[in-house]
Every structure is written in structure tokens, then in C-alpha cells.
Design an enzyme around this catalytic site. Structure first.
Site, short mmCIF file in Angstrom:
data_model
loop_
_atom_site.label_atom_id
_atom_site.label_comp_id
_atom_site.label_asym_id
_atom_site.label_seq_id
_atom_site.Cartn_x
_atom_site.Cartn_y
_atom_site.Cartn_z
CG HIS A 66 -0.23 -0.07 2.52
ND1 HIS A 66 0.22 -1.26 3.03
CD2 HIS A 66 0.11 0.89 3.40
CE1 HIS A 66 0.81 -1.03 4.19
NE2 HIS A 66 0.76 0.26 4.43
CE1 TYR A 134 2.64 3.55 9.57
CE2 TYR A 134 2.71 1.69 11.07
CZ TYR A 134 2.01 2.50 10.19
OH TYR A 134 0.68 2.25 9.94
#
Length: 156
Positions: A66, A134
């Protein structure tokens, strides 16, 4: 003193890097800097991270490729619990390394981080329960993303 080692352009892919922080440990435990803007800039990385994310998955989960098309995100990823195999695939139009990929094992034990430039979607295969953190350089925009569904069954 820089508290991180960097392997740059891993897999021959421009901008893709593996970062290993310096870990200061003793019999009480350890301490490490997971991000320091001055250190990143001295290593040649100039990014403005705007959001931190965390996700958890169970054994055998495959996340589909993605990426955000209109608001691409550079990501600095690490695992805080468990182990993952993270793969970056170069899908940048006109790139000399178009379709080249590079994978890294990231774990709570090795403390490696993966710096993935904008335009490289990624997927990860989890070898056990894992938590993944992240940083991203742009905000999540659901309507502007492209996804390639994972096709490997959960039993793999």
C-alpha cells in the site's frame, strides 16, 4: 556523537536505508535513541515526520502492498515486540530500480529501523505476534491510497 549507524541505498535502491541505533546497556537494562533529528540530518536524511503510528498483528499475517498516491509518505519503521520481514518495492515511475525490492528482518531484539522513501509501498510478513511503530512524513489520507491485496493464505 551520532547514536545511529546507517546502511544507505540498500539493495541498490536510492533512499532506502537500514538504521541501527547505538544501544547503551548494563545490568539494569538499556537505553537508546530511536530518533534524533540532528543525527538523521548529519547522516544525510532530511525529513519532517508529522505522525507516529503503531500496529499489531498475529502470526502469519501478510499485509498488502500500500502507498498514498497524492500525499506520498516516507516511513521510518521499527518493531517493538516480535519479528517481521519487511519488504520495500520500488514503484516510482521512471526509477532506475523500478520493481527492484529489498527485504529486512526487523525485530525487538535487533532494534533495526527501515527508512523507506516515498513511492515505495511495502508489505510485511509476521513470524509471530508483533507490534510495529513507524513515523510518516505526511498524514494518512484513505481516499488517496493504492493497495495491492495480499494473496498468501494465513497458514503460510
Amino acid at each position: 556523537m551520532i547514536q545511529m549507524q546507517a546502511q544507505q541505498n540498500v539493495g541498490g535502491i536510492a533512499g532506502l536505508a537500514v538504521l541501527t541505533p547505538t544501544v547503551h546497556g548494563d545490568d539494569r537494562g538499556y537505553f537508546m535513541e530511536t530518533y534524533n533529528q540532528r543525527d538523521m540530518e548529519s547522516l544525510g536524511f532530511h525529513y519532517d515526520f508529522v505522525q507516529d503510528n503503531q500496529s499489531g498483528s498475529t502470526y502469519g499475517v501478510l499485509r498488502g502492498l500500500h502507498r498514498q498516491l497524492r500525499y506520498p509518505q516516507t516511513k521510518l519503521v521499527r518493531v517493538v515486540s516480535g519479528t517481521v520481514f519487511d519488504v520495500a518495492v520500488d514503484l516510482r515511475p521512471g526509477s532506475d530500480t523500478y520493481l527492484r525490492w529489498h527485504g529486512e528482518v526487523l525485530s525487538a531484539e535487533n532494534k533495526k529501523q527501515f527508512l523507506i522513501p516515498a513511492g515505495l509501498p511495502r508489505f510485511l510478513v509476521l513470524s509471530q505476534r508483533a507490534e510495529f511503530c513507524y513515523k510518516v512524513t505526511d498524514f494518512f489520507t484513505r481516499t488517496m491510497r493504492a493497495a495491492f491485496p495480499g494473496t498468501i493464505p494465513r497458514s503460510v
